[in-house]
Design a protein around this motif. Structure first.
Motif, PDB file in Angstrom:
ATOM      1  N   TYR A 191       0.837  -1.207   0.000  1.00 45.27           N
ATOM      2  CA  TYR A 191       0.000   0.000   0.000  1.00 45.27           C
ATOM      3  C   TYR A 191       0.872   1.258   0.000  1.00 45.27           C
ATOM      4  O   TYR A 191       0.655   2.180  -0.783  1.00 45.27           O
ATOM      5  N   PHE A 192       1.890   1.276   0.865  1.00 47.63           N
ATOM      6  CA  PHE A 192       2.793   2.445   0.933  1.00 47.63           C
ATOM      7  C   PHE A 192       3.564   2.615  -0.382  1.00 47.63           C
ATOM      8  O   PHE A 192       3.656   3.710  -0.924  1.00 47.63           O
ATOM      9  N   ALA A 193       4.133   1.505  -0.879  1.00 48.89           N
ATOM     10  CA  ALA A 193       4.957   1.577  -2.093  1.00 48.89           C
ATOM     11  C   ALA A 193       4.120   1.995  -3.302  1.00 48.89           C
ATOM     12  O   ALA A 193       4.550   2.822  -4.112  1.00 48.89           O
ATOM     13  N   PHE A 194       2.898   1.432  -3.407  1.00 45.70           N
ATOM     14  CA  PHE A 194       2.041   1.766  -4.546  1.00 45.70           C
ATOM     15  C   PHE A 194       1.518   3.201  -4.426  1.00 45.70           C
ATOM     16  O   PHE A 194       1.405   3.908  -5.443  1.00 45.70           O
ATOM     17  N   SER A 195       1.211   3.629  -3.200  1.00 38.35           N
ATOM     18  CA  SER A 195       0.720   5.007  -2.999  1.00 38.35           C
ATOM     19  C   SER A 195       1.740   6.017  -3.500  1.00 38.35           C
ATOM     20  O   SER A 195       1.401   6.980  -4.177  1.00 38.35           O
ATOM     21  N   GLN A 196       3.015   5.787  -3.160  1.00 40.52           N
ATOM     22  CA  GLN A 196       4.067   6.702  -3.598  1.00 40.52           C
ATOM     23  C   GLN A 196       4.131   6.750  -5.123  1.00 40.52           C
ATOM     24  O   GLN A 196       4.179   7.824  -5.723  1.00 40.52           O
ATOM     25  N   PHE A 197       4.081   5.559  -5.753  1.00 43.52           N
ATOM     26  CA  PHE A 197       4.146   5.491  -7.217  1.00 43.52           C
ATOM     27  C   PHE A 197       2.949   6.200  -7.850  1.00 43.52           C
ATOM     28  O   PHE A 197       3.091   6.983  -8.797  1.00 43.52           O
ATOM     29  N   LEU A 198       1.757   5.938  -7.309  1.00 46.72           N
ATOM     30  CA  LEU A 198       0.522   6.491  -7.882  1.00 46.72           C
ATOM     31  C   LEU A 198       0.501   8.018  -7.805  1.00 46.72           C
ATOM     32  O   LEU A 198       0.155   8.702  -8.781  1.00 46.72           O
ATOM     33  N   ILE A 199       0.903   8.546  -6.647  1.00 48.28           N
ATOM     34  CA  ILE A 199       0.901  10.004  -6.443  1.00 48.28           C
ATOM     35  C   ILE A 199       1.879  10.668  -7.419  1.00 48.28           C
ATOM     36  O   ILE A 199       1.567  11.667  -8.061  1.00 48.28           O
ATOM     37  N   ILE A 200       3.088  10.080  -7.543  1.00 48.39           N
ATOM     38  CA  ILE A 200       4.106  10.666  -8.422  1.00 48.39           C
ATOM     39  C   ILE A 200       3.717  10.500  -9.898  1.00 48.39           C
ATOM     40  O   ILE A 200       3.877  11.412 -10.701  1.00 48.39           O
ATOM     41  N   SER A 237       0.634  10.248 -11.146  1.00 48.54           N
ATOM     42  CA  SER A 237      -0.494  11.124 -11.502  1.00 48.54           C
ATOM     43  C   SER A 237      -0.073  12.599 -11.544  1.00 48.54           C
ATOM     44  O   SER A 237      -0.584  13.374 -12.342  1.00 48.54           O
ATOM     45  N   GLY A 238       0.907  12.971 -10.667  1.00 49.53           N
ATOM     46  CA  GLY A 238       1.397  14.352 -10.676  1.00 49.53           C
ATOM     47  C   GLY A 238       2.261  14.637 -11.909  1.00 49.53           C
ATOM     48  O   GLY A 238       2.198  15.710 -12.492  1.00 49.53           O
ATOM     49  N   ASN A 239       3.063  13.622 -12.316  1.00 51.14           N
ATOM     50  CA  ASN A 239       3.913  13.691 -13.510  1.00 51.14           C
ATOM     51  C   ASN A 239       4.794  14.944 -13.552  1.00 51.14           C
ATOM     52  O   ASN A 239       4.953  15.567 -14.597  1.00 51.14           O
ATOM     53  N   LEU A 240       5.360  15.303 -12.399  1.00 57.76           N
ATOM     54  CA  LEU A 240       6.232  16.485 -12.343  1.00 57.76           C
ATOM     55  C   LEU A 240       7.682  16.049 -12.586  1.00 57.76           C
ATOM     56  O   LEU A 240       8.129  15.044 -12.017  1.00 57.76           O
ATOM     57  N   PRO A 241       8.421  16.803 -13.409  1.00 53.80           N
ATOM     58  CA  PRO A 241       9.799  16.389 -13.763  1.00 53.80           C
ATOM     59  C   PRO A 241      10.690  16.101 -12.550  1.00 53.80           C
ATOM     60  O   PRO A 241      11.446  15.130 -12.535  1.00 53.80           O
ATOM     61  N   GLU A 242      10.585  16.936 -11.495  1.00 52.09           N
ATOM     62  CA  GLU A 242      11.474  16.749 -10.341  1.00 52.09           C
ATOM     63  C   GLU A 242      11.097  15.523  -9.507  1.00 52.09           C
ATOM     64  O   GLU A 242      11.893  15.025  -8.719  1.00 52.09           O
ATOM     65  N   GLU A 243       9.851  15.030  -9.677  1.00 54.61           N
ATOM     66  CA  GLU A 243       9.418  13.852  -8.909  1.00 54.61           C
ATOM     67  C   GLU A 243       9.622  12.557  -9.683  1.00 54.61           C
ATOM     68  O   GLU A 243      10.043  11.550  -9.121  1.00 54.61           O
ATOM     69  N   ILE A 244       9.309  12.576 -11.008  1.00 49.80           N
ATOM     70  CA  ILE A 244       9.413  11.326 -11.782  1.00 49.80           C
ATOM     71  C   ILE A 244      10.860  10.926 -12.033  1.00 49.80           C
ATOM     72  O   ILE A 244      11.131   9.793 -12.418  1.00 49.80           O
ATOM     73  N   SER A 245      11.804  11.853 -11.768  1.00 50.24           N
ATOM     74  CA  SER A 245      13.229  11.557 -12.006  1.00 50.24           C
ATOM     75  C   SER A 245      13.688  10.325 -11.228  1.00 50.24           C
ATOM     76  O   SER A 245      14.606   9.615 -11.636  1.00 50.24           O
ATOM     77  N   TRP A 246      13.042  10.042 -10.098  1.00 51.90           N
ATOM     78  CA  TRP A 246      13.431   8.885  -9.268  1.00 51.90           C
ATOM     79  C   TRP A 246      12.971   7.581  -9.927  1.00 51.90           C
ATOM     80  O   TRP A 246      13.666   6.571  -9.885  1.00 51.90           O
ATOM     81  N   TYR A 247      11.759   7.621 -10.513  1.00 49.64           N
ATOM     82  CA  TYR A 247      11.181   6.395 -11.075  1.00 49.64           C
ATOM     83  C   TYR A 247      11.685   6.060 -12.481  1.00 49.64           C
ATOM     84  O   TYR A 247      11.707   4.887 -12.858  1.00 49.64           O
ATOM     85  N   LEU A 248      12.081   7.075 -13.256  1.00 46.13           N
ATOM     86  CA  LEU A 248      12.453   6.819 -14.656  1.00 46.13           C
ATOM     87  C   LEU A 248      13.531   5.748 -14.819  1.00 46.13           C
ATOM     88  O   LEU A 248      13.325   4.773 -15.538  1.00 46.13           O
ATOM     89  N   PRO A 249      14.693   5.870 -14.143  1.00 49.47           N
ATOM     90  CA  PRO A 249      15.694   4.801 -14.319  1.00 49.47           C
ATOM     91  C   PRO A 249      15.248   3.473 -13.712  1.00 49.47           C
ATOM     92  O   PRO A 249      15.716   2.410 -14.140  1.00 49.47           O
TER      93      PRO A 249
END
Length: 396
Positions: free
Chosen positions: A257-266, A268-280
């Motif tokens: 729940y915690f791990a998916f919540s973080q992914f979902l929020i980032i 849906s927000g799709n902000l460059p400074e936030e998605i930088s963690w998930y891209l690689p």
């Protein structure tokens, strides 16, 4: 007549073997220090995150069982206490992280932190002296909680006085609150700050769930082993494994729940400074690792742990617990390594050697501590009830 609840000889044998393995692998790992220093410290941090998590997570489960009571808590209490008594080793293992901070954390470079106003602001928080001071506070809180819970538990055994039971319950309430706060901040300091530009408000909670889950999976594996030998084979019933299985299911769901919540929020927000963690972490080999974690760390355990008969069968439950433990390693690697490798998927030989080396030392200390006390708190108020449960189930 009370039975002797001393640990079987098997524990002593395991202690000797894992210590030898630990020392051999630590010697191999030390070679890496001279070959590739940055990689040495990156692998070290990853291995530390896994084994320290079992010690700290065991502290949470120990306080939880004091607060809730029940037979499941009584039969695993000594295993949890032995795991919390490895915390002095965790303190020693943390020292190389401070010594190698320069190779691990970008924020140790003052020029790097002066590049933008946001990073310059963060430099007030992210600097080695303050980082060390905060770590000392977290470690001290964990050590103090573990010290009192272990001390009162052995005094309860020696005196059979109810006041020690009450004390352990009283400290566990505030202790759980402290646990959540300290683990949250430790996760931010030690792991999230690897990328000083990136931040997530739920990151610390992922570690609260992850470390508690690691500890429970480890405890189930130890209990499955002990329940095959005297004296625990007369105490641990199917009912206890069933309860542990239910708690494992709950913690798998909480972590997910915690791990998916973080992914979902980032996402849906799709902000460059936030998605930088998930891209690689969602491309190439790291993307495959992420998919493996979703399937083997959430989907499989979730589906299997829905089965009542599986939870009551120690042999089958331990397979799920070991799978969860292995996937916890992969999850920590997926969270930490891409910070240094980027999209390029690379697992160093040190990423394999470090967890085995540190794990050997940790398991040796755990086995040594486990053998020091009876495996059951015999003067606990619930002791007789738990024995009756075990006999009732063995007679069915």
């Amino acid at each position: 007549m009370r039975v002797s609840y001393n640990a079987p000889l098997l524990v002593k044998r395991i202690q000797q073997r894992v210590l030898i393995v630990g020392v051999i692998f630590m010697v191999f790992f030390a070679v890496g220090f001279f070959l590739d220093r940055p990689q040495f410290f990156h692998s070290y941090l990853f291995a530390f995150s896994f084994w320290a998590g079992i010690s700290v997570g065991s502290l949470a489960l120990l306080m939880l069982q004091h607060l809730t009571g029940g037979g499941w808590g009584l039969v695993i209490r000594r295993v949890l206490e032995a795991a919390t008594r490895t915390l002095p080793l965790v303190v020693i293992l943390f020292l190389p992280i401070i010594a190698g901070a320069h190779w691990i954390y970008r924020w140790t470079d003052t020029q790097e932190m002066a590049k933008t106003a946001a990073l310059a602001e963060k430099a007030k928080y992210l600097n080695v002296p303050f980082f060390t001071a905060r770590a000392a506070v977290y470690l001290a809180i964990w050590l103090v909680l573990a010290f009192f819970l272990n001390r009162w538990s052995i005094l309860q055994d020696q005196t059979a006085r109810r006041e020690f039971t009450k004390r352990m319950q009283l400290i566990s309430g505030p202790g759980m609150v402290l646990f959540v706060f300290t683990v949250t901040f430790a996760a931010i300091d030690w792991f999230m700050s690897l990328d000083p530009e990136w931040s997530s408000t739920i990151y610390g909670f992922i570690f609260v769930g992850a470390w508690s889950l690691s500890a429970l999976a480890f405890v189930i594996a130890v209990m499955a082993m002990l329940s095959k030998h005297q004296p625990m084979n007369t105490v641990v019933a199917q009912l206890h494994f069933h309860d542990l299985g239910k708690l494992l299911l709950a913690l798998v769901m909480l972590w997910s729940y915690f791990a998916f919540s973080q992914f979902l929020i980032i996402w849906s927000g799709n902000l460059p400074e936030e998605i930088s963690w998930y891209l690689p972490r969602t491309r190439g080999g790291w993307g495959v690792t992420a998919l493996a974690v979703v399937i083997l760390h959430f989907a499989f355990p979730f589906l299997f742990l829905l089965s009542r008969s599986l939870k009551r069968n120690a042999g089958k439950l331990v397979i799920v617990a070991v799978l969860v433990l292995v996937m916890r390693l992969f999850d920590f690697l997926w969270m930490i390594a891409p910070t240094f490798t980027g999209e390029h998927f690379h697992i160093s030989w040190m990423d394999v050697v470090a967890p085995i080396g540190i794990g050997g030392l940790w398991l040796a200390m755990f086995s040594w501590q486990l053998g020091k006390r009876p495996l059951i708190p015999i003067n606990d108020p619930q002791y007789e009830t738990v024995l009756q449960q075990a006999h009732a189930h063995s007679s069915h």
